[in-house]
Design a protein around this motif. Sequence first.
Motif, short mmCIF file in Angstrom:
data_model
loop_
_atom_site.label_atom_id
_atom_site.label_comp_id
_atom_site.label_asym_id
_atom_site.label_seq_id
_atom_site.Cartn_x
_atom_site.Cartn_y
_atom_site.Cartn_z
N ASP A 120 -47.85 -8.59 -23.43
CA ASP A 120 -48.13 -9.43 -22.36
C ASP A 120 -48.21 -11.07 -22.53
O ASP A 120 -47.96 -11.85 -21.65
N HIS A 121 -48.13 -11.27 -23.72
CA HIS A 121 -48.24 -12.90 -24.32
C HIS A 121 -47.30 -12.76 -25.48
O HIS A 121 -47.56 -13.00 -26.62
N PRO A 122 -45.73 -12.74 -25.32
CA PRO A 122 -44.87 -12.91 -26.36
C PRO A 122 -44.59 -14.15 -27.03
O PRO A 122 -44.80 -15.11 -26.22
N ILE A 123 -44.45 -14.25 -28.17
CA ILE A 123 -43.91 -15.35 -28.96
C ILE A 123 -42.43 -15.37 -28.77
O ILE A 123 -41.66 -14.32 -29.12
N VAL A 124 -41.80 -16.28 -28.23
CA VAL A 124 -40.37 -16.70 -28.21
C VAL A 124 -40.17 -17.80 -28.87
O VAL A 124 -40.46 -18.88 -28.74
N VAL A 125 -39.09 -17.73 -29.98
CA VAL A 125 -38.62 -19.00 -30.64
C VAL A 125 -36.90 -19.05 -30.34
O VAL A 125 -36.16 -17.94 -30.63
#
Length: 186
Positions: A120-125
Amino acid sequence: MTETSDTGLAAVAAAARQAPGHGLPPVHLWHPEHCGEIDIVVRADGTWMHEGSPIGRKELVRLFSTVLRLDPDGYHLVTPVEKMRITVEDLPFRAVAMQRDGDDLIFTTDVGDTVVAGADHPIVVETDAVTGEPSPRIHVRAGLEARIVRAIFYDLVEMAGVEDGRLTVRSGGQAFALGPMGAGVE
């Protein structure tokens, strides 16, 4: 400040106070008519500005952040009776602290939100194609995201493992790629 913005700021503050404790007002349920723009800018460095001056009271910034919503036409402060567009130069929040709790990575934003990286709270780079500079972010709530500050990103890189040639961290049962090995994130 104009009469409209005085009324708008008062309505925003009143709506935000409806949330007990650290809860959030139900902005997703409010669908007032668009009332125009208010001269609030969230700068790329995370500073909230009103009419060209920084909003110095953290409590007021927190209050405004609780009634912030991202709609298809941009960022708005929303109350049950008003919807005012604001300007956000990058992302509305900054992830300024991180801690590990077991297998979870817990992020805290500059406005006091706390989220556990996961489905629900992804890290995206994303990586700039020209400079190779990484641009990390984490989902906070309802389409609102926080830019992960450089020092926290370096901490992530330091704790990362290598999976399929990519630096990867895990949290909330999910794997999040930080970038390929040798691409400026080492």
